[in-house]
Design a protein around this motif. Structure first.
Motif, PDB file in Angstrom:
ATOM      1  N   TYR A  50       6.465   3.070  -9.592  1.00 23.56           N
ATOM      2  CA  TYR A  50       5.897   3.510  -8.316  1.00 23.56           C
ATOM      3  C   TYR A  50       6.923   3.348  -7.200  1.00 23.56           C
ATOM      4  N   VAL A  51       6.902   4.273  -6.262  1.00 22.53           N
ATOM      5  CA  VAL A  51       7.810   4.230  -5.117  1.00 22.53           C
ATOM      6  C   VAL A  51       6.966   4.358  -3.849  1.00 22.53           C
ATOM      7  N   ARG A  52       7.069   3.353  -2.978  1.00 17.60           N
ATOM      8  CA  ARG A  52       6.311   3.409  -1.733  1.00 17.60           C
ATOM      9  C   ARG A  52       7.055   4.288  -0.733  1.00 17.60           C
ATOM     10  N   HIS A  53       6.456   5.382  -0.360  1.00 17.61           N
ATOM     11  CA  HIS A  53       7.019   6.404   0.523  1.00 17.61           C
ATOM     12  C   HIS A  53       8.116   7.156  -0.237  1.00 17.61           C
ATOM     13  N   GLU A  54       8.501   8.333   0.275  1.00 11.70           N
ATOM     14  CA  GLU A  54       9.613   9.070  -0.322  1.00 11.70           C
ATOM     15  C   GLU A  54      10.850   8.184  -0.323  1.00 11.70           C
ATOM     16  N   ILE A  55      11.510   8.085  -1.462  1.00  9.97           N
ATOM     17  CA  ILE A  55      12.679   7.206  -1.564  1.00  9.97           C
ATOM     18  C   ILE A  55      13.736   7.614  -0.553  1.00  9.97           C
ATOM     19  N   VAL A  56      13.934   8.912  -0.385  1.00 11.91           N
ATOM     20  CA  VAL A  56      14.738   9.497   0.694  1.00 11.91           C
ATOM     21  C   VAL A  56      14.026  10.785   1.104  1.00 11.91           C
ATOM     22  N   HIS A  57      14.348  11.301   2.272  1.00 17.31           N
ATOM     23  CA  HIS A  57      13.655  12.491   2.768  1.00 17.31           C
ATOM     24  C   HIS A  57      14.304  13.764   2.231  1.00 17.31           C
ATOM     25  N   ASN A  58      14.021  14.057   0.962  1.00 17.08           N
ATOM     26  CA  ASN A  58      14.491  15.307   0.373  1.00 17.08           C
ATOM     27  C   ASN A  58      13.576  15.680  -0.785  1.00 17.08           C
ATOM     28  N   ARG A  59      12.932  16.836  -0.694  1.00 17.23           N
ATOM     29  CA  ARG A  59      11.955  17.249  -1.684  1.00 17.23           C
ATOM     30  C   ARG A  59      12.591  17.450  -3.063  1.00 17.23           C
ATOM     31  N   TYR A  60      13.819  17.997  -3.107  1.00 17.55           N
ATOM     32  CA  TYR A  60      14.515  18.228  -4.369  1.00 17.55           C
ATOM     33  C   TYR A  60      14.729  16.899  -5.096  1.00 17.55           C
ATOM     34  N   VAL A  61      15.183  15.896  -4.371  1.00 17.30           N
ATOM     35  CA  VAL A  61      15.426  14.574  -4.962  1.00 17.30           C
ATOM     36  C   VAL A  61      14.122  13.962  -5.443  1.00 17.30           C
ATOM     37  N   VAL A  85       7.326  -1.478  -8.505  1.00 16.91           N
ATOM     38  CA  VAL A  85       7.315  -0.640  -7.313  1.00 16.91           C
ATOM     39  C   VAL A  85       8.646  -0.779  -6.590  1.00 16.91           C
ATOM     40  N   VAL A  86       9.107   0.333  -6.019  1.00 17.35           N
ATOM     41  CA  VAL A  86      10.357   0.379  -5.267  1.00 17.35           C
ATOM     42  C   VAL A  86      10.028   0.712  -3.819  1.00 17.35           C
ATOM     43  N   PHE A  87      10.666  -0.008  -2.878  1.00 18.39           N
ATOM     44  CA  PHE A  87      10.528   0.302  -1.459  1.00 18.39           C
ATOM     45  C   PHE A  87      11.629   1.270  -1.056  1.00 18.39           C
ATOM     46  N   SER A  88      11.302   2.224  -0.191  1.00 22.64           N
ATOM     47  CA  SER A  88      12.231   3.320   0.119  1.00 22.64           C
ATOM     48  C   SER A  88      13.453   2.852   0.909  1.00 22.64           C
ATOM     49  N   ALA A  89      14.436   3.742   1.005  1.00 27.55           N
ATOM     50  CA  ALA A  89      15.692   3.437   1.696  1.00 27.55           C
ATOM     51  C   ALA A  89      15.494   3.202   3.182  1.00 27.55           C
ATOM     52  N   HIS A  90      14.356   3.643   3.737  1.00 25.28           N
ATOM     53  CA  HIS A  90      14.149   3.531   5.181  1.00 25.28           C
ATOM     54  C   HIS A  90      13.755   2.125   5.604  1.00 25.28           C
ATOM     55  N   GLY A  91      13.354   1.279   4.660  1.00 20.62           N
ATOM     56  CA  GLY A  91      12.925  -0.070   4.991  1.00 20.62           C
ATOM     57  C   GLY A  91      11.427  -0.147   5.209  1.00 20.62           C
ATOM     58  N   VAL A  92      10.880  -1.351   5.086  1.00 22.88           N
ATOM     59  CA  VAL A  92       9.438  -1.561   5.228  1.00 22.88           C
ATOM     60  C   VAL A  92       9.188  -2.764   6.115  1.00 22.88           C
ATOM     61  N   PRO A  93       8.002  -2.822   6.752  1.00 21.49           N
ATOM     62  CA  PRO A  93       7.636  -4.035   7.499  1.00 21.49           C
ATOM     63  C   PRO A  93       7.560  -5.240   6.571  1.00 21.49           C
ATOM     64  N   LYS A  94       7.729  -6.437   7.144  1.00 23.24           N
ATOM     65  CA  LYS A  94       7.682  -7.663   6.343  1.00 23.24           C
ATOM     66  C   LYS A  94       6.370  -7.810   5.587  1.00 23.24           C
ATOM     67  N   ALA A  95       5.306  -7.243   6.136  1.00 21.68           N
ATOM     68  CA  ALA A  95       4.004  -7.386   5.498  1.00 21.68           C
ATOM     69  C   ALA A  95       3.952  -6.728   4.129  1.00 21.68           C
ATOM     70  N   TYR A 107       8.721  -5.973  -7.583  1.00 15.72           N
ATOM     71  CA  TYR A 107       9.207  -4.956  -6.647  1.00 15.72           C
ATOM     72  C   TYR A 107      10.718  -4.999  -6.490  1.00 15.72           C
ATOM     73  N   LEU A 108      11.262  -3.835  -6.163  1.00 11.29           N
ATOM     74  CA  LEU A 108      12.688  -3.668  -5.880  1.00 11.29           C
ATOM     75  C   LEU A 108      12.818  -3.072  -4.487  1.00 11.29           C
ATOM     76  N   ASP A 109      13.707  -3.626  -3.692  1.00 10.21           N
ATOM     77  CA  ASP A 109      13.879  -3.175  -2.316  1.00 10.21           C
ATOM     78  C   ASP A 109      15.101  -2.265  -2.230  1.00 10.21           C
TER      79      ASP A 109
END
Length: 324
Positions: A50-61, A85-95, A107-109
């Protein structure tokens, strides 16, 4: 530098088209790292990951990773117990990692290290007793993640010079400023100048927060745009760095269009156009650049020139869990 280093030509009966391809363009080290984290997680854990949010902003990827077994979700409550679960490249809140730990999720950041650097700067400024003025775009995942590093009410977001004028801090209140990593270099410089003029006591980072890749890609567009009749930027409509490249080209007085794929290009765009500048945002793979070149070659005899304005050799380490 700004000299063509690579040239290829085809001559036939089709009208000629000069193609100025900007370099650097496309994937940056943070995007490379994020995609590799998802791919290695799939190898290690098997699908689904699972990946929380798009890993990067590109539909092809994103679609390519979906085909390999990645499942993209907006929030952790969509991740089943026990699933990686993987957190996206954009970063996530501490929560978010706190909730993952509470649920026992593996999880993987994949947060870009340059974004993580801004997170650490925010924590240090709060520890020093300063209120942070954060320059960024409201609602962008990176902004949400950065503002989520500090207690609510200790960071104020500004997007424009007009926002600076409405700030109500006193002249002696301890202040600091930080910025989103994917902003317009020119706009950010103007906002920082306005902040310093209004609040001489404000403290800034020792080094610019706008990342090297964003700065380099904007400089490359400034090199190709003045000689182009049209600039094409490959990127997603929700990609901050790609939208900034369009703005940079337009400020050079050149018509510019954001496209996601070669199929977006309309033949009428080429009417009266002899030279096209081409670049790609930091989340767009090189295969999409070649796809655009091939589509243009359907209508015109394309002569390619690559203009190199900087060399990029940055590489970021993978998380310890995935290191070989």
């Amino acid at each position: 530098m700004n000299a063509p280093l690579q040239t290829s030509a085809r001559t036939d009966r089709r009208p000629a088209l000069t193609l100025l391809i900007a370099a650097p363009r496309g994937f940056c080290a943070g995007v490379d790292r994020a995609i590799e984290i998802v791919e290695r997680a799939l190898e290690r854990y098997g699908a689904p990951v699972y990946v929380r949010h798009e890993i990067v902003h590109n539909r092809y990827v994103v679609d390519n990773l979906k085909a390999k077994g990645a499942v993209f979700v907006e929030e952790l409550d969509a991740v089943p117990d026990g699933a990686p679960v993987v957190f996206s490249a954009h970063g996530v809140p501490k929560a978010v990692p706190a909730e993952a730990e509470r649920r026992g999720l593996d999880y993987l950041d994949a947060t870009c290290p340059l974004v993580s650097k801004v997170h650490r700067q925010a924590e240090r400024q709060i520890e020093a007793g300063r209120h942070i003025v954060f320059i960024g775009h409201k609602g962008h995942p990176e902004v949400i993640g950065t503002m989520g590093q500090v207690p609510e009410g200790t960071m104020t977001l500004v997007e424009t010079l007009e926002d600076v004028e409405t700030l109500g801090f006193s002249q002696d209140e301890p202040l600091a400023y930080l910025t989103q990593t994917t902003l317009s270099v020119e706009d950010t410089r103007n906002i920082v100048t306005a902040l310093r003029e209004r609040y001489p006591q404000i403290v800034g980072p020792r080094a610019e927060d706008i990342c090297y890749a964003t700065s380099n890609r904007q400089a490359a567009v400034r090199a190709v745009a003045p000689s182009s009749d049209l600039v094409l930027v490959i990127g997603a409509p929700n990609s901050s760095n790609s939208l900034r490249l369009v703005e940079v080209a337009e400020r050079c007085g050149t018509d510019a269009r954001l496209i996601q794929r070669a199929s977006d290009i309309r033949p009428e765009w080429l009417d009266g156009v002899g030279t096209i500048g081409l670049t790609a945002g930091a989340s767009a793979p090189e295969t999409l650049v070649r796809e655009v070149v091939d589509r243009l070659a359907q209508w015109r005899a394309v002569e390619e020139h690559t203009l190199v304005t900087a060399e990029e050799k940055m590489v970021f380490k993978l998380p310890r869990q995935l290191a070989d």
